[in-house]
Design an enzyme around this catalytic site. Structure first.
Site, PDB file in Angstrom:
ATOM      1  N   CYS A 128     -20.244 -50.866 -30.694  1.00 20.42           N
ATOM      2  CA  CYS A 128     -20.469 -51.556 -31.902  1.00 20.42           C
ATOM      3  C   CYS A 128     -21.225 -50.848 -32.826  1.00 20.42           C
ATOM      4  CB  CYS A 128     -21.489 -52.957 -31.752  1.00 20.42           C
ATOM      5  SG  CYS A 128     -22.634 -52.718 -30.702  1.00 20.42           S
TER       6      CYS A 128
ATOM      7  N   HIS B 220     -23.242 -32.405 -29.817  1.00 21.16           N
ATOM      8  CA  HIS B 220     -23.252 -33.907 -30.283  1.00 21.16           C
ATOM      9  C   HIS B 220     -22.995 -34.670 -29.085  1.00 21.16           C
ATOM     10  CE1 HIS B 220     -22.380 -37.425 -32.804  1.00 21.16           C
ATOM     11  NE2 HIS B 220     -21.305 -37.467 -31.925  1.00 21.16           N
TER      12      HIS B 220
END
Lengths: 271, 424
Positions: free
Chosen positions: B50, B99
């Site tokens: 989400c 990342h």
């Protein structure tokens, strides 16, 4: 060899104390282990020192201020290890090692010659009396360290200052529990020490009790700890109050030990 | 062969964009297979939660591949490129690795240090593994991302302290009491946050639960929920004598508990410690109760402060975590460049082999009537010399030294390998 082991033990305890202070005042994780390792190394050398002195003198090296103070520190380390292991709380070391180090430091200032044992002290009663007293007092010494930890943690919780040391100290209940355990360990030992001392005094000096300053101060100490136990059981005096009294009790022990020997004229002066 | 990351998260994209780009339900399987079939892309994995949608890929030309993937997203989700392109971030090579490691270690999360993201990342890679869309590079990358996240977790205190009010209450209780299992807990009044805190206490071992609510029936319902019992609100003072932890949120407009009440209660409890949390506004427990020995009273602001300091603490720890990540990224890059060195070693060997063969041919032409035994000895000699000569460069290339790229360039130049592109 004797002096080398003593000095090295002193240095190691000093190192452990410094690491302990860093753990208390600086943000740092995992220093407890280092304290334990340094203390353990110091303890091995310290034990060696006591054995060497024992072999050289032919009696337990617990007479004279130098030996007595050193033996007291040794007893504290033993009981500290037992409790740190039992409760898996390494940070106790940061509060106990300074006591051990200061005792060893003061021990190092007293004359260290091995002298023949005076005839009056050549008795099993004497050895038992002293060893019981020291183990009991060692338990009280650690109880006072735990008391300091309790007071700090209590303070942080009340004032809501919840970072830094607060995170590293254990919970209040366990500190209170350890404090209680130590006092219930120390109290019967101190009681027995006073009784065996009286029995020995009777055989050595012909009287059980002579109101000697050391005897008086031991009695005061005994009363303080009797009070801690009594109030805890009857009135529920626990936590903060128990912590404060256990610190006062240890100060009384220190005075009995150093003050009486050095300031007051006592039959018990170790020299 | 390089790694690329293309994605967006709660910081770069609004929920409207995130929900449009999300690969949820069936789209996950369908999407990953289609992505794998795009030209130029060797390996692919897809994370869709989400808070973030991220695509991890291994490809020869990362810039080109990222364009292809952007087009794919636009087509697949029927959304114009302009709509989502601004929210996208794109990393390649070491930045991409960093990342992924940061995401796995929860440094990129909305609440730094929250543990769910690592599980979600694991699931995403397991899914890709099942669909056979990943290979050597991404599989290894995932393993390293997990181990890096674990290192961060154990070597820093990034996830140590509570960052929600309900957890903060539990954490404080644990600093007062040894074990929560033997403690008695009372929920005074009910409110969403109070219930949540109660639930945390129960999952942390509290068994004896009492609920005192103004409406007794509601109290009964709640008590059932916690396997506890309901008590009448009027009786709560009596109950306090045998209660160690209280969470209060009654909605009353006045104080329901004053110092003199608590003083008597403490005496009856023989000063056994009590932890009171007052999360009601206006407050329901008189603040000076905290002055009593062995009573610890925290109101909602106190708890919020705990949360704030803990968040700050996590940010500090995050700096340590970045260093760990730097180390791990460097290690991973070394590994990838050692992969690059394999084809280079092969081409050195091939070159040596051809040179040897050519020279032996010339030699045979010059001395056509040499007997077989001598010829064999000379061939052996040539092999020995070439092997010895290529031995040390081979070792050097296998060693994963720090300046691998420079070394590779040098070796190519020295051996005249520039025409031959390293493959695979």
């Amino acid at each position: 060899m004797e002096i080398v082991t003593f000095k090295l033990a002193l240095i190691l305890y000093f190192a452990a104390t410094i690491v302990g202070l860093i753990e208390i005042f600086k943000e740092s994780k995992g220093l407890s282990r280092l304290i334990l390792i340094l203390a353990a190394c110091g303890f091995v050398l310290h034990t060696l020192n006591i054995i060497i002195r024992y072999l050289a003198a032919g009696y337990l090296p617990i007479t004279g201020m130098h030996q007595a103070t050193s033996f007291f520190a040794w007893c504290i380390i033993v009981i500290f290890f037992i409790f740190a292991y039992r409760y898996k709380i390494g940070i106790i070391g940061a509060f106990i090692l300074p006591i051990v180090f200061l005792l060893m430091l003061s021990s190092s200032t007293f004359p260290r010659e091995i002298i023949p044992l005076p005839p009056v002290l050549q008795s099993y009663w004497f050895d038992i009396h002293i060893v019981l007293a020291f183990i009991g007092n060692a338990a009280f010494a650690i109880a006072s360290g735990i008391g300091v930890m309790y007071l700090l943690q209590e303070h942080y919780l009340k004032r809501k200052r919840l970072s830094g040391l607060f995170q590293r100290l254990p919970n209040l209940q366990i500190l209170d529990e350890i404090n209680y355990r130590l006092i219930t360990l120390g109290f019967p030992l101190l009681t027995l020490a006073i009784i065996t001392g009286a029995l020995w005094a009777e055989s050595a000096w012909g009287a059980y009790w002579r109101w000697d300053p050391k005897e008086v101060w031991s009695l005061i100490t005994w009363i303080i700890y009797a009070l801690v136990l009594h109030l805890r059981i009857t009135k529920g005096w626990r936590g903060k109050k128990a912590a404060i009294i256990s610190i006062i009790g240890f100060l009384s022990i220190l005075f009995t030990f150093f003050g009486v020997n050095l300031l007051l004229n006592s039959l018990h002066s170790f020299n | 062969m390089s790694i690329l990351v293309l994605g967006l998260n709660h910081k770069t994209a609004s929920v409207e964009i995130r929900e449009k780009i999300a690969f949820s339900g069936n789209k996950l399987e369908d999407g990953i297979v289609r992505l794998r079939n795009l030209p130029e892309i060797d390996e692919i994995a897809l994370l869709s939660t989400c808070n973030r949608v991220e695509i991890y890929a291994s490809a020869k030309d990362t810039n080109n591949s990222s364009e292809i993937i952007k087009d794919f997203i636009s087509n697949y989700h029927s959304i114009k490129r302009e709509e989502f392109e601004k929210a996208l971030y794109y990393f390649n090579n070491s930045d991409a690795i960093r990342h992924i490691f940061r995401v796995a270690s929860s440094l990129d999360s909305m609440i730094i240090g929250e543990p769910q993201i690592l599980g979600q990342l694991k699931d995403a890679f397991d899914f890709a593994l099942n669909k056979k869309t990943t290979g050597v590079i991404l599989n290894r990358l995932m393993k390293k991302a997990i181990s890096t996240a674990k290192r961060v977790r154990t070597e820093t205190r990034i996830a140590e302290n509570a960052v929600s009010i309900s957890f903060a209450a539990v954490e404080l209780a644990k600093k007062i009491f040894k074990e929560l299992s033997g403690k008695s807990f009372m929920l005074l009044g009910a409110g969403e946050m109070a219930e949540l805190a109660a639930r945390h206490l129960v999952t942390n071992g509290v068994k004896d639960v009492k609920v005192a609510n103004r409406t007794y029936e509601r109290g009964c319902e709640l008590a059932k929920d916690f396997n506890g019992r309901a008590v009448r609100f009027e009786d709560f003072l009596k109950e306090l004598v045998s209660t160690d932890i209280v969470i209060c949120s009654t909605g009353a407009s006045e104080y329901v508990l004053k110092k003199e009440h608590m003083y008597k209660i403490m005496k009856e409890r023989r000063y056994s410690p009590v932890f009171l949390t007052d999360i009601s506004v206006p407050r329901n427990l008189y603040p000076n109760i905290n002055d009593l020995d062995n009573v610890y009273l925290y109101n909602i602001d106190d708890l919020q402060e705990v949360v704030d300091t803990n968040l700050l603490e996590r940010k500090k720890e995050a700096e340590k975590a970045e260093k760990i990540i730097d180390e791990e990224v460097e290690r991973f890059i070394k590994w990838t460049s050692s992969l690059n060195s394999v084809p280079l070693i092969i081409s050195i060997r091939q070159k040596a082999e051809t040179v040897k063969e050519e020279e032996l041919e010339k030699f045979k032409h010059k001395f056509p009537d040499l007997d077989k035994e001598k010829l064999a000895a000379i061939e052996q000699l040539a092999t020995a010399i070439t092997n010895k000569l290529i031995h040390s460069p081979t070792v050097a290339l296998k060693e994963n030294s720090e300046d691998m790229e420079l070394l590779a360039i040098t070796v190519k130049k020295l051996y005249g390998l520039n025409g031959e592109e390293e493959g695979g």
